[in-house]
Design an enzyme around this catalytic site. Sequence first.
Site, PDB file in Angstrom:
ATOM      1  N   VAL A  19     -21.795 -27.437   9.734  1.00 28.64           N
ATOM      2  CA  VAL A  19     -21.576 -26.034  10.107  1.00 28.64           C
ATOM      3  C   VAL A  19     -21.029 -25.273   8.890  1.00 28.64           C
ATOM      4  O   VAL A  19     -20.080 -25.719   8.240  1.00 28.64           O
ATOM      5  CB  VAL A  19     -20.610 -25.929  11.305  1.00 28.64           C
ATOM      6  CG1 VAL A  19     -20.286 -24.465  11.599  1.00 28.64           C
ATOM      7  CG2 VAL A  19     -21.200 -26.600  12.540  1.00 28.64           C
ATOM      8  N   LYS A  20     -21.655 -24.149   8.604  1.00 29.27           N
ATOM      9  CA  LYS A  20     -21.253 -23.351   7.445  1.00 29.27           C
ATOM     10  C   LYS A  20     -20.431 -22.164   7.924  1.00 29.27           C
ATOM     11  O   LYS A  20     -20.875 -21.409   8.801  1.00 29.27           O
ATOM     12  CB  LYS A  20     -22.524 -22.879   6.739  1.00 29.27           C
ATOM     13  CG  LYS A  20     -22.395 -22.601   5.260  1.00 29.27           C
ATOM     14  CD  LYS A  20     -23.816 -22.401   4.696  1.00 29.27           C
ATOM     15  CE  LYS A  20     -23.807 -22.036   3.244  1.00 29.27           C
ATOM     16  NZ  LYS A  20     -25.165 -21.658   2.794  1.00 29.27           N
ATOM     17  N   VAL A  21     -19.240 -22.029   7.357  1.00 25.72           N
ATOM     18  CA  VAL A  21     -18.357 -20.925   7.755  1.00 25.72           C
ATOM     19  C   VAL A  21     -17.935 -20.147   6.507  1.00 25.72           C
ATOM     20  O   VAL A  21     -17.851 -20.717   5.417  1.00 25.72           O
ATOM     21  CB  VAL A  21     -17.083 -21.432   8.495  1.00 25.72           C
ATOM     22  CG1 VAL A  21     -17.454 -22.185   9.773  1.00 25.72           C
ATOM     23  CG2 VAL A  21     -16.220 -22.311   7.599  1.00 25.72           C
TER      24      VAL A  21
END
Length: 217
Positions: free
Chosen positions: A82-84
Amino acid sequence: MKFFVDTAEIDAIRELNDLGMVDGVTTNPSLIAKSGRDIFEVTKEICDLVEGPVSAEVVATEYDAMLREGEHLAKIAPNICVKVPLTWAGLKTCKVLSAQGTQVNVTLCFSANQALLAAKAGATFISPFIGRLDDINIDGMELIEDIRTIYDNYDFGTEILAASIRSANHMKDAALIGADVATAPPGVIKAMINHPLTDKGLDAFLADATKAGIKIV
Ligand code: G3P
C-alpha cells in the site's frame, strides 16, 4: 539493486518480466489514470503477473479514510504494497498497516527528515523522488545519499526505493549509492542497454562473419 517498473501498462511489465528485469511494480493515481483501466482490475492483473511487491496508492487524505482504502487495497493480493503519501495521516496509516503485516511504501519523499519519519513509522519502502528534485535545481541523488547514511547509521530496515527516475544515469547513480530498489519507467530500463560501441562492434563482427562465410547452425 532491485528493479521495480513504474507503470500500469501490462504489456510493458510482461516484456521486462520475461527478461527477469522486474522485482516489483509501482503505480500511482497518475499511472492508473494513464492506463485507462479500473484500479482494482489492472492492479490484480499486475499482482498475478509479477512475484514481487506491487505498490497501489491510496487517494484519501484523512487517516480514517486512508486506512480503510489501504485495507481494501491490501485485499487485492498478498503481494500488494500500500502506497501512502508522506503526511501525518500517511505515516499513521503506515504504522497501523505495517503492524497488520501489510507492506507499505511511503511516497512523495523530498527530504532526509521525511525519510527518517517514515522509517520510524515502520515503512517497508521509502520513495524519494529524484527527478522532481532535479526539476527544481536540487540534486536528487544527494537525497538518496543522505537517506542511505541515516538508515545505515541506525540499521533501519526500511528499503530506499529511488523513484521519479528519468534516465539510465539515474539508475547507475542510484546503484552506486546503494539504493535498495530503483523504480523506473520501462523506457528507462530498456535504455540502460544502449552503447554506441556495442552497436559498432557488433556491426564489425557481423561484417567479418559474412565475409568469412561463418555459419554456426
Ligand atoms: O514512482 C514515482 C514516479 O512515478 C514519479 O515519477 O517522473 O512523475 O516524477 P515522475
